[in-house]
Motif scaffolding. Sequence first.
Motif, PDB file in Angstrom:
ATOM      1  N   HIS A 357       0.706  -1.262   0.118  1.00 43.58           N
ATOM      2  CA  HIS A 357       0.013  -0.094   0.056  1.00 43.58           C
ATOM      3  C   HIS A 357       0.760   1.304   0.136  1.00 43.58           C
ATOM      4  O   HIS A 357       0.298   2.553   0.052  1.00 43.58           O
ATOM      5  N   GLN A 358       2.213   1.066  -0.036  1.00 46.61           N
ATOM      6  CA  GLN A 358       3.240   2.337  -0.166  1.00 46.61           C
ATOM      7  C   GLN A 358       2.694   3.117  -1.300  1.00 46.61           C
ATOM      8  O   GLN A 358       2.575   2.780  -2.454  1.00 46.61           O
ATOM      9  N   ASP A 365       6.016   4.886   4.524  1.00 45.63           N
ATOM     10  CA  ASP A 365       5.113   4.321   5.454  1.00 45.63           C
ATOM     11  C   ASP A 365       5.536   3.230   6.294  1.00 45.63           C
ATOM     12  O   ASP A 365       4.835   2.056   5.827  1.00 45.63           O
ATOM     13  N   GLN A 368       2.822   0.654   7.702  1.00 47.09           N
ATOM     14  CA  GLN A 368       1.914  -0.075   6.929  1.00 47.09           C
ATOM     15  C   GLN A 368       2.707  -1.089   6.375  1.00 47.09           C
ATOM     16  O   GLN A 368       2.209  -2.084   5.766  1.00 47.09           O
ATOM     17  N   LYS A 371       2.923  -4.045   8.040  1.00 48.10           N
ATOM     18  CA  LYS A 371       1.863  -4.927   8.162  1.00 48.10           C
ATOM     19  C   LYS A 371       1.735  -5.491   6.671  1.00 48.10           C
ATOM     20  O   LYS A 371       1.333  -6.724   6.491  1.00 48.10           O
ATOM     21  N   ASP A 372       2.078  -4.930   5.367  1.00 47.68           N
ATOM     22  CA  ASP A 372       1.875  -5.536   4.297  1.00 47.68           C
ATOM     23  C   ASP A 372       2.828  -6.838   3.999  1.00 47.68           C
ATOM     24  O   ASP A 372       2.703  -7.702   3.540  1.00 47.68           O
TER      25      ASP A 372
END
Length: 759
Positions: A357-358, A365, A368, A371-372
Amino acid sequence: MKKIIIFTCIIFSTIIFAKDRPTIGLVLSGGGARGGAHVGVLKFLEDKHIPVDYIVGTSMGSFMGGLYASGYSADEIKNFLITTPWEKYVAVKKPRKEIPFRRKELAREFPGNIKVGVNGNNEITLPNGVFEKQMMLRLLREKFKNVSNIKDFRKFPISYCAVATEFTNGEAVPLYKGDISSSIYASIAVPGGFEPIVIDGKIYVDGGLSQNLPIEIMRKLFNPDYIIVVDISTPFDRNEKFTSYNEVMAQQLDILTRRNVEDSVKNLKPNEFLIIPELEKYTFLDSDKYDEIIKVGYEGAKKSYDKISFLSVDEQKYKQYKDKHRYKPAYVFPIIDKIKIENDTFISDKAIIKKIHQKLGQKLDYEQLNKDLMDIYYMMYFSGVDYKIIRENSQNVLVIITKPAWNAHGDIRAGIEFEDDFNGHSDYQFRLEYNKYNLNSFGGQWRSRVEVGRKKMIKTEIYQPVSYSQFPYIISNIYYDKTKYYVAPEFIVPEVENHTDDKTIPLESEDIGGVLGFGINIKKIVQIEAGFEYKVVKPSVEIFSIYELETDYQSIKYETYEAKENLSQVYAKIKIDNLDNTFFPKNGYKGIINYYKNIKAFNSTAEYSQFYTDFSYAYNIGKHIFVPTLKYGTTYNANALFDTQDISSYYHLGGLFNISGRPTYAKTGDEMYFGSLNYRYLLTSSSLISSITSEAYIGCSVEAGKAWYQKDENFNTNDILYGSSLYLAIDTILGPLYVAYGFSDVEHQTVYFSLGKAY
């Protein structure tokens, strides 16, 4: 001799103190959870204003030393040790709530922790380590992100070096350049515990195998004026009986590390001072005792203070030292201009990039991204998922790196199930399955299974995701299933009188069929599927029958009752599963809603439908665990069901946790209500590797339910069955083990022994 040593130290000190102050190196040994004592030593050195300029550590010593060198205080490290849920990071398997829904179902069908796989070269193989490498690397990346851009560890606030062992030749290797998280992981990767790591093409494992007390590396790399050496390794215990896994592991590590420690201690020089905290009561697994272990480390340093007291400096000099060496660097996250994938697996790069999702043109990030990466890892196709940031054509490129899992081409699973109620009923089941993972870049799987025992089955299945997200899928299978049931006498042809002494009659159902379905997985906890199934069912039962002859005599005749029906049915089902453990959950929920409708198609001989739901919820208060369960099943046009002879579609009560004390399948019907409350108390305590030791429970249950035939009666409360149980349960390597006593009424009391069976 003592006078010579004192005189030498005085001369040496005179030369050194001619400078502003002497340089001091700190050597920290490995020793698992005993390494918490290093934190106590660090705290004592802080209190006594003894500055540390260099740190070299092995294994747990490298971890604690690395944290201190990168800017953490002793108090911060103490808080980290005490509050971290270590079972989350020192784990033998991925968190169940995070894995794909299909893998959860496979785990239920194949209990136990025996793992055999097929690697990328199509060779049968075993895991390289017991623990999940990714989980520990994730923790290290989080704790060391503030210095992740410093590639020379000698430029940390305190110059630092970790020690690992090169696996190909057994030599000690100082790691002071590169990626800090990977270097510390290499230093703590105990063979057989953590999977080895590859750095710059070389394989590394725990440094304790080669230099558990790396004094020589400190001398050569930093050459400080004085060296403080902290040994928290475990001496040989020659009286140990080795009755548990923990004891065997501890002795194995002692054998591997203790001799090189003794060699290092023998060669101490006059300017090197040894601190040995009194840790006899603690093992390398006692992560639940960090608070105590840290205090022991503090007291150990305190007892050794006389020989190092001259290293203390005044308030002004210590402030100067703190200003220069006791700060925590802040990492400035770069702007990401481009994303690349380095992927050595069969999964498409598109399936990986969809989970990142960067946003381009914005700062990294980190939260995030972490998490990804874990979301990609939980796809269960990779041994590790990592990242690096490189400069390419004046751009910052985020590179996602994946490595194939040890079982990249599939799993070979075996399961054994045995149950005996010591009351005439015993069953066994053996399963063998190969699940091939690399059918295509979408993540298609081919699963083939053979079972023998109460159920004889041959089944082959294709599971094919139809998008790179792997959420929607198509499933198809064909199967042969011959299962023995134990049914109540009234289930058999009514006009035939049963003359056996058993409370239930054995009946076999032979099914041949296939399924074609389409489904979607939603957020790993919900699966919705609809499809079509066609099968041929052939039940048979062998019974004694009484026939009256024309004479006044009666004849007993042995005969077989058989039937055969063709069935076509459409189905829809919703499954939900958020339990944290397949068989012994402490929290979460699990449920299913099924709807089947038989239709007149493809020569089908029946037209009826069924609705079934089953829901369980687990919650805990400390070691007290409660699991309430509700089940309900009904049949529409029940007479049509009875005419089909589809035995597998009937609802059953009886057996352990399903009206305990009653015979298995004691009550059968096309209608069923059931409710239970199961209570468990966890007997075992947590430790550094509690995830690989067997958890044991004592518990009890209360149950109530009723199964009946609509053609004979309507629901009423008169015939509700009640049951209860007391049991001991152990989560073994072969699956759940139960020893239980079930009570329904005075006439129905049963002792159960069960291994590998899912309840």
